[in-house]
Write a protein that holds these residues in place. Structure first.
Motif, PDB file in Angstrom:
ATOM      1  N   LEU A  63       0.444  29.296 -37.457  1.00 55.76           N
ATOM      2  CA  LEU A  63       0.301  30.753 -37.549  1.00 55.76           C
ATOM      3  C   LEU A  63       0.120  31.344 -36.150  1.00 55.76           C
ATOM      4  O   LEU A  63      -0.462  30.688 -35.274  1.00 55.76           O
ATOM      5  CB  LEU A  63      -0.915  31.109 -38.407  1.00 55.76           C
ATOM      6  CG  LEU A  63      -0.754  30.948 -39.921  1.00 55.76           C
ATOM      7  CD1 LEU A  63      -2.092  31.218 -40.616  1.00 55.76           C
ATOM      8  CD2 LEU A  63       0.328  31.873 -40.461  1.00 55.76           C
ATOM      9  N   PRO A  64       0.613  32.569 -35.914  1.00 54.64           N
ATOM     10  CA  PRO A  64       0.482  33.159 -34.570  1.00 54.64           C
ATOM     11  C   PRO A  64      -0.981  33.360 -34.166  1.00 54.64           C
ATOM     12  O   PRO A  64      -1.840  33.558 -35.021  1.00 54.64           O
ATOM     13  CB  PRO A  64       1.203  34.502 -34.683  1.00 54.64           C
ATOM     14  CG  PRO A  64       1.369  34.764 -36.131  1.00 54.64           C
ATOM     15  CD  PRO A  64       1.306  33.453 -36.854  1.00 54.64           C
ATOM     16  N   VAL A  65      -1.212  33.292 -32.850  1.00 51.77           N
ATOM     17  CA  VAL A  65      -2.553  33.551 -32.314  1.00 51.77           C
ATOM     18  C   VAL A  65      -2.562  34.959 -31.735  1.00 51.77           C
ATOM     19  O   VAL A  65      -1.501  35.526 -31.466  1.00 51.77           O
ATOM     20  CB  VAL A  65      -2.934  32.505 -31.235  1.00 51.77           C
ATOM     21  CG1 VAL A  65      -2.984  31.107 -31.826  1.00 51.77           C
ATOM     22  CG2 VAL A  65      -1.977  32.553 -30.046  1.00 51.77           C
ATOM     23  N   PRO A  66      -3.753  35.559 -31.495  1.00 52.17           N
ATOM     24  CA  PRO A  66      -3.790  36.906 -30.914  1.00 52.17           C
ATOM     25  C   PRO A  66      -3.082  36.955 -29.556  1.00 52.17           C
ATOM     26  O   PRO A  66      -3.028  35.948 -28.835  1.00 52.17           O
ATOM     27  CB  PRO A  66      -5.296  37.177 -30.757  1.00 52.17           C
ATOM     28  CG  PRO A  66      -5.966  36.274 -31.740  1.00 52.17           C
ATOM     29  CD  PRO A  66      -5.099  35.045 -31.822  1.00 52.17           C
ATOM     30  N   ALA A  67      -2.582  38.140 -29.192  1.00 52.30           N
ATOM     31  CA  ALA A  67      -1.773  38.292 -27.970  1.00 52.30           C
ATOM     32  C   ALA A  67      -2.548  37.886 -26.716  1.00 52.30           C
ATOM     33  O   ALA A  67      -1.979  37.260 -25.809  1.00 52.30           O
ATOM     34  CB  ALA A  67      -1.298  39.738 -27.850  1.00 52.30           C
ATOM     35  N   ASP A  68      -3.858  38.230 -26.645  1.00 50.93           N
ATOM     36  CA  ASP A  68      -4.608  37.881 -25.423  1.00 50.93           C
ATOM     37  C   ASP A  68      -4.799  36.365 -25.310  1.00 50.93           C
ATOM     38  O   ASP A  68      -4.805  35.812 -24.209  1.00 50.93           O
ATOM     39  CB  ASP A  68      -5.951  38.625 -25.342  1.00 50.93           C
ATOM     40  CG  ASP A  68      -6.879  38.353 -26.511  1.00 50.93           C
ATOM     41  OD1 ASP A  68      -6.424  37.820 -27.558  1.00 50.93           O
ATOM     42  OD2 ASP A  68      -8.085  38.669 -26.393  1.00 50.93           O
ATOM     43  N   VAL A  69      -4.906  35.698 -26.440  1.00 53.41           N
ATOM     44  CA  VAL A  69      -5.028  34.230 -26.451  1.00 53.41           C
ATOM     45  C   VAL A  69      -3.687  33.603 -26.043  1.00 53.41           C
ATOM     46  O   VAL A  69      -3.644  32.668 -25.231  1.00 53.41           O
ATOM     47  CB  VAL A  69      -5.479  33.741 -27.848  1.00 53.41           C
ATOM     48  CG1 VAL A  69      -5.375  32.237 -27.965  1.00 53.41           C
ATOM     49  CG2 VAL A  69      -6.900  34.222 -28.132  1.00 53.41           C
ATOM     50  N   GLU A  70      -2.601  34.161 -26.567  1.00 53.86           N
ATOM     51  CA  GLU A  70      -1.268  33.667 -26.203  1.00 53.86           C
ATOM     52  C   GLU A  70      -1.031  33.819 -24.693  1.00 53.86           C
ATOM     53  O   GLU A  70      -0.440  32.947 -24.051  1.00 53.86           O
ATOM     54  CB  GLU A  70      -0.211  34.449 -26.981  1.00 53.86           C
ATOM     55  CG  GLU A  70       1.125  33.753 -27.023  1.00 53.86           C
ATOM     56  CD  GLU A  70       2.156  34.548 -27.820  1.00 53.86           C
ATOM     57  OE1 GLU A  70       1.790  35.535 -28.490  1.00 53.86           O
ATOM     58  OE2 GLU A  70       3.327  34.170 -27.749  1.00 53.86           O
ATOM     59  N   ALA A  71      -1.530  34.937 -24.129  1.00 53.20           N
ATOM     60  CA  ALA A  71      -1.384  35.158 -22.680  1.00 53.20           C
ATOM     61  C   ALA A  71      -2.117  34.065 -21.905  1.00 53.20           C
ATOM     62  O   ALA A  71      -1.616  33.563 -20.887  1.00 53.20           O
ATOM     63  CB  ALA A  71      -1.919  36.538 -22.297  1.00 53.20           C
ATOM     64  N   GLU A  72      -3.309  33.675 -22.372  1.00 51.85           N
ATOM     65  CA  GLU A  72      -4.050  32.588 -21.693  1.00 51.85           C
ATOM     66  C   GLU A  72      -3.282  31.277 -21.821  1.00 51.85           C
ATOM     67  O   GLU A  72      -3.194  30.510 -20.856  1.00 51.85           O
ATOM     68  CB  GLU A  72      -5.460  32.450 -22.281  1.00 51.85           C
ATOM     69  CG  GLU A  72      -6.377  33.633 -22.004  1.00 51.85           C
ATOM     70  CD  GLU A  72      -6.528  33.921 -20.513  1.00 51.85           C
ATOM     71  OE1 GLU A  72      -7.029  33.047 -19.791  1.00 51.85           O
ATOM     72  OE2 GLU A  72      -6.116  35.008 -20.070  1.00 51.85           O
ATOM     73  N   HIS A  73      -2.717  31.008 -22.992  1.00 52.19           N
ATOM     74  CA  HIS A  73      -1.918  29.775 -23.155  1.00 52.19           C
ATOM     75  C   HIS A  73      -0.744  29.783 -22.171  1.00 52.19           C
ATOM     76  O   HIS A  73      -0.384  28.739 -21.620  1.00 52.19           O
ATOM     77  CB  HIS A  73      -1.395  29.663 -24.595  1.00 52.19           C
ATOM     78  CG  HIS A  73      -2.468  29.382 -25.613  1.00 52.19           C
ATOM     79  ND1 HIS A  73      -2.227  29.382 -26.969  1.00 52.19           N
ATOM     80  CD2 HIS A  73      -3.783  29.107 -25.477  1.00 52.19           C
ATOM     81  CE1 HIS A  73      -3.354  29.103 -27.608  1.00 52.19           C
ATOM     82  NE2 HIS A  73      -4.307  28.938 -26.732  1.00 52.19           N
ATOM     83  N   GLY A  74      -0.167  30.962 -21.946  1.00 51.22           N
ATOM     84  CA  GLY A  74       0.965  31.082 -21.021  1.00 51.22           C
ATOM     85  C   GLY A  74       0.549  30.762 -19.581  1.00 51.22           C
ATOM     86  O   GLY A  74       1.255  30.061 -18.859  1.00 51.22           O
ATOM     87  N   LYS A  75      -0.636  31.262 -19.180  1.00 43.89           N
ATOM     88  CA  LYS A  75      -1.119  30.995 -17.808  1.00 43.89           C
ATOM     89  C   LYS A  75      -1.382  29.505 -17.639  1.00 43.89           C
ATOM     90  O   LYS A  75      -1.103  28.928 -16.582  1.00 43.89           O
ATOM     91  CB  LYS A  75      -2.394  31.791 -17.531  1.00 43.89           C
ATOM     92  CG  LYS A  75      -2.198  33.296 -17.481  1.00 43.89           C
ATOM     93  CD  LYS A  75      -3.536  33.987 -17.278  1.00 43.89           C
ATOM     94  CE  LYS A  75      -3.544  35.386 -17.851  1.00 43.89           C
ATOM     95  NZ  LYS A  75      -4.892  35.988 -17.847  1.00 43.89           N
ATOM     96  N   ILE A  76      -1.925  28.875 -18.672  1.00 42.94           N
ATOM     97  CA  ILE A  76      -2.204  27.429 -18.597  1.00 42.94           C
ATOM     98  C   ILE A  76      -0.880  26.653 -18.560  1.00 42.94           C
ATOM     99  O   ILE A  76      -0.749  25.664 -17.834  1.00 42.94           O
ATOM    100  CB  ILE A  76      -3.095  26.992 -19.788  1.00 42.94           C
ATOM    101  CG1 ILE A  76      -4.464  27.673 -19.678  1.00 42.94           C
ATOM    102  CG2 ILE A  76      -3.244  25.471 -19.829  1.00 42.94           C
ATOM    103  CD1 ILE A  76      -5.318  27.586 -20.936  1.00 42.94           C
ATOM    104  N   ALA A  77       0.118  27.133 -19.296  1.00 42.89           N
ATOM    105  CA  ALA A  77       1.420  26.452 -19.309  1.00 42.89           C
ATOM    106  C   ALA A  77       2.079  26.475 -17.930  1.00 42.89           C
ATOM    107  O   ALA A  77       2.824  25.555 -17.572  1.00 42.89           O
ATOM    108  CB  ALA A  77       2.345  27.105 -20.343  1.00 42.89           C
ATOM    109  N   ASN A  78       1.777  27.524 -17.141  1.00 43.28           N
ATOM    110  CA  ASN A  78       2.355  27.630 -15.786  1.00 43.28           C
ATOM    111  C   ASN A  78       1.613  26.777 -14.768  1.00 43.28           C
ATOM    112  O   ASN A  78       2.038  26.675 -13.616  1.00 43.28           O
ATOM    113  CB  ASN A  78       2.278  29.083 -15.288  1.00 43.28           C
ATOM    114  CG  ASN A  78       3.282  29.967 -15.985  1.00 43.28           C
ATOM    115  OD1 ASN A  78       4.301  29.485 -16.475  1.00 43.28           O
ATOM    116  ND2 ASN A  78       2.984  31.258 -16.052  1.00 43.28           N
ATOM    117  N   ALA A  79       0.454  26.229 -15.158  1.00 43.08           N
ATOM    118  CA  ALA A  79      -0.432  25.562 -14.184  1.00 43.08           C
ATOM    119  C   ALA A  79      -0.343  24.044 -14.296  1.00 43.08           C
ATOM    120  O   ALA A  79      -0.014  23.491 -15.346  1.00 43.08           O
ATOM    121  CB  ALA A  79      -1.867  26.012 -14.413  1.00 43.08           C
TER     122      ALA A  79
END
Ligand SMILES: Cc1cc2nc3c(=O)[nH]c(=O)nc-3n(C[C@H](O)[C@H](O)[C@H](O)COP(=O)(O)O)c2cc1C
Length: 197
Positions: A63-79
């Motif tokens: 199930l989708p996660v909230p947008a601010d949580v998804e943004a954090e996952h994105g920053k971690i994916a770039n690191a």
């Protein structure tokens, strides 16, 4: 390496902010790049609401996660690496950072279940470091067992527990005395941690 630094302190006049500056100065000297996630600066929501609670405890990790949580996952994916910089408050991290873990380490991202077995992800994060200034001297925190409890919760559970094998904590203690020598020594240590990251 590209480092995502989660910073949690309300004040840019704080010692903790100086630690962030020293550490990132050292990182830059060593040729690393970084992004800072300033949890107070971005007014990160730390309370899990009913909708997310129901997702986290429900049967469907896709199930989708909230947008601010998804943004954090994105920053971690770039690191390639994760660093946490925060003050020790009541022997743990500030509540805002605790809420970051509650909400960002989601079901299907940080852990899930297969045939009833707890599964941890294959995180591409190579390394995690926790840097936390403290009022008490490190010796006191070690003698009382508080340093060990901080490591068990923050390093063993929240980091190694989700598949980041190379995770450690450095406590920059003794700040309650407001001794400039201790302050300078701790800031130099923070810079060195960046240089040698
Ligand atoms: C609400 C609060 C709780 C604190 N709890 C602890 C604690 O449990 N143990 C400790 O060693 N220091 C504790 N401290 C001291 C801070 O960790 C210490 O002052 C640190 O250097 C942060 O300074 P800064 O706010 O200037 O960044 C606490 C400080 C505050 C404001």
């Amino acid at each position: 390496m590209h480092v995502y630094i989660v910073f949690c302190h309300p004040s840019k006049e704080s010692f903790t902010y100086s630690v962030l500056e020293s550490f990132t100065g050292g990182l830059g000297e060593a040729g690393h790049t970084f992004e800072i996630g300033d949890l107070y600066g971005m007014d990160f929501t730390s309370d899990m609401d009913l909708a997310q609670y129901e997702r986290e405890t429900g049967p469907d990790p896709t199930l989708p996660v909230p947008a601010d949580v998804e943004a954090e996952h994105g920053k971690i994916a770039n690191a390639d690496a994760l660093v946490f910089v925060y003050p020790v408050w009541w022997s743990d991290c500030p509540a805002k950072l605790k809420g970051w873990f509650d909400r960002v380490w989601t079901l299907g991202y940080a852990y899930w279940y297969e045939d009833g077995e707890h599964v941890t992800p294959d995180m591409k994060i190579e390394k995690a470091l926790v840097i936390c200034p403290a009022g008490h001297p490190v010796e006191h925190l070690e003698e009382t067992g508080i340093a060990e409890s901080m490591r068990r919760v923050m390093v063993n559970d929240r980091l190694k527990g989700i598949g980041i094998a190379n995770a450690s904590m450095v406590i920059l203690g003794g700040m309650a005395e407001k001794d400039p020598v201790v302050r300078d020594r701790n800031l130099e240590r923070a810079r060195e941690l960046g240089r040698t990251f």
